[in-house]
Motif scaffolding. Sequence first.
Motif, PDB file in Angstrom:
ATOM      1  N   MET A   8       0.817  -1.207   0.000  1.00 23.96           N
ATOM      2  CA  MET A   8       0.000   0.000   0.000  1.00 23.96           C
ATOM      3  C   MET A   8       0.854   1.263   0.000  1.00 23.96           C
ATOM      4  SD  MET A   8      -3.043  -1.140   2.608  1.00 23.96           S
ATOM      5  CE  MET A   8      -3.924   0.418   2.482  1.00 23.96           C
ATOM      6  N   GLY A   9       2.149   1.103   0.241  1.00 24.78           N
ATOM      7  CA  GLY A   9       3.057   2.238   0.188  1.00 24.78           C
ATOM      8  C   GLY A   9       3.918   2.248  -1.056  1.00 24.78           C
ATOM      9  N   SER A  10       3.626   1.385  -2.003  1.00 22.91           N
ATOM     10  CA  SER A  10       4.406   1.288  -3.241  1.00 22.91           C
ATOM     11  C   SER A  10       3.715   2.057  -4.359  1.00 22.91           C
ATOM     12  CB  SER A  10       4.556  -0.183  -3.643  1.00 22.91           C
ATOM     13  OG  SER A  10       4.916  -0.300  -5.000  1.00 22.91           O
ATOM     14  N   PHE A  11       4.418   2.991  -4.978  1.00 20.97           N
ATOM     15  CA  PHE A  11       3.849   3.735  -6.101  1.00 20.97           C
ATOM     16  C   PHE A  11       3.439   2.772  -7.213  1.00 20.97           C
ATOM     17  CE2 PHE A  11       5.444   7.172  -3.783  1.00 20.97           C
ATOM     18  CZ  PHE A  11       5.110   8.382  -4.368  1.00 20.97           C
TER      19      PHE A  11
ATOM     20  N   PRO B 225      -4.476   7.830   3.075  1.00 18.21           N
ATOM     21  CA  PRO B 225      -3.279   8.656   2.893  1.00 18.21           C
ATOM     22  C   PRO B 225      -2.226   8.529   3.985  1.00 18.21           C
ATOM     23  CG  PRO B 225      -5.244   9.909   2.368  1.00 18.21           C
ATOM     24  CD  PRO B 225      -5.712   8.628   2.973  1.00 18.21           C
ATOM     25  N   LEU B 226      -2.643   8.489   5.224  1.00 18.11           N
ATOM     26  CA  LEU B 226      -1.665   8.489   6.308  1.00 18.11           C
ATOM     27  C   LEU B 226      -0.956   7.149   6.418  1.00 18.11           C
ATOM     28  CD1 LEU B 226      -3.616  10.514   9.000  1.00 18.11           C
ATOM     29  CD2 LEU B 226      -2.072  11.334   7.207  1.00 18.11           C
ATOM     30  N   TYR B 227      -1.735   6.075   6.459  1.00 16.47           N
ATOM     31  CA  TYR B 227      -1.116   4.751   6.547  1.00 16.47           C
ATOM     32  C   TYR B 227      -0.252   4.471   5.328  1.00 16.47           C
ATOM     33  CZ  TYR B 227      -0.500  -0.279   6.735  1.00 16.47           C
ATOM     34  OH  TYR B 227       0.066  -1.532   6.748  1.00 16.47           O
ATOM     35  N   GLN B 228      -0.786   4.738   4.135  1.00 15.31           N
ATOM     36  CA  GLN B 228      -0.057   4.409   2.915  1.00 15.31           C
ATOM     37  C   GLN B 228       1.222   5.238   2.779  1.00 15.31           C
ATOM     38  OE1 GLN B 228      -4.066   4.153   0.572  1.00 15.31           O
ATOM     39  NE2 GLN B 228      -2.549   3.074  -0.653  1.00 15.31           N
ATOM     40  N   SER B 229       1.153   6.502   3.097  1.00 11.53           N
ATOM     41  CA  SER B 229       2.363   7.328   3.005  1.00 11.53           C
ATOM     42  C   SER B 229       3.374   6.940   4.076  1.00 11.53           C
ATOM     43  CB  SER B 229       2.012   8.810   3.107  1.00 11.53           C
ATOM     44  OG  SER B 229       1.424   9.125   4.361  1.00 11.53           O
ATOM     45  N   SER B 230       2.886   6.498   5.246  1.00  5.39           N
ATOM     46  CA  SER B 230       3.823   6.069   6.291  1.00  5.39           C
ATOM     47  C   SER B 230       4.593   4.834   5.850  1.00  5.39           C
ATOM     48  CB  SER B 230       3.081   5.803   7.611  1.00  5.39           C
ATOM     49  OG  SER B 230       2.377   4.574   7.602  1.00  5.39           O
ATOM     50  N   LYS B 231       3.938   3.934   5.119  1.00  6.55           N
ATOM     51  CA  LYS B 231       4.625   2.733   4.659  1.00  6.55           C
ATOM     52  C   LYS B 231       5.586   3.040   3.507  1.00  6.55           C
ATOM     53  CE  LYS B 231       3.193  -0.203   7.645  1.00  6.55           C
ATOM     54  NZ  LYS B 231       4.165  -0.785   8.615  1.00  6.55           N
ATOM     55  N   ALA B 232       5.256   4.046   2.694  1.00  9.72           N
ATOM     56  CA  ALA B 232       6.220   4.498   1.694  1.00  9.72           C
ATOM     57  C   ALA B 232       7.466   5.034   2.389  1.00  9.72           C
ATOM     58  CB  ALA B 232       5.594   5.567   0.801  1.00  9.72           C
ATOM     59  N   ALA B 233       7.270   5.737   3.495  1.00 12.58           N
ATOM     60  CA  ALA B 233       8.404   6.255   4.264  1.00 12.58           C
ATOM     61  C   ALA B 233       9.235   5.115   4.854  1.00 12.58           C
ATOM     62  CB  ALA B 233       7.904   7.179   5.371  1.00 12.58           C
ATOM     63  N   VAL B 234       8.562   4.073   5.341  1.00 11.52           N
ATOM     64  CA  VAL B 234       9.295   2.920   5.895  1.00 11.52           C
ATOM     65  C   VAL B 234      10.178   2.282   4.827  1.00 11.52           C
ATOM     66  CG1 VAL B 234       9.030   0.573   6.814  1.00 11.52           C
ATOM     67  CG2 VAL B 234       7.643   2.438   7.727  1.00 11.52           C
TER      68      VAL B 234
END
Length: 230
Positions: free
Chosen positions: A134-137, A153-162
């Motif tokens: 869910m954090g992968s473009f 938005p919050l969860y998905q962007s947090s996983k992109a950050a991870v």
Amino acid sequence: MTTTLITGANKGLGYETARRLIEEGHTVWMGSRDEQRGRTAAAALGGRFVQLDVTDDTSVADAARTISGEGGLDVLINNAGIHGRVADATELTAADAREVYETNVVGVVRMTSAFIPVLRDSSTPTVVNVSSGMGSFATVLNPERLESQLVMPLYQSSKAAVTMLTVQYAKALPEMRVNAVDPGYTKTDFNDGGGAFTVQEGADPIVDLAMREGSGPTGTVIDREGVLPF
């Protein structure tokens, strides 16, 4: 014998990963914010309990001292995470964002910073960060993937950050294997039992990375099928 620490290990993917690794001969420290639940989970599996709140500097520092004093650590699995408030994107607040990022992103930084000195004493230092497709473009923009249908938005962007933290730590710590994992849409309390994968299937790639004994690539993201595009 390999010693592993798992955050958020009293249930779900953390618990299943602990069970599997204990079966494989790992000594597993099972981190949990709630002492009673954590001790019960550890006793059920034959793990070792450590009180651990990834949002609290003192709790993390105390856990690092405890584990270092009890023989050290080989594998750190940053599993603890929350999805936060689920609401229309236009209704999300800065407070909502701080809550999600404090656990999912800052918690990874806090844990990694605290345990790098402990891991450096290992001959097979390994860090596994539980991220998400869910954090992968590449995934969220692929209409054939379930992740493309979700707007969190919050969860998905947090996983992109991870995932990006994983890549950067891998570059900064070439002596360690630092990788991230996407368990997939797994049936756990996290999503009220929804999902396409069983918790056993979701744990597969986490266990894979934890058992590589310091070998293999670093700075990658994998799921059950292999390397995941980011």
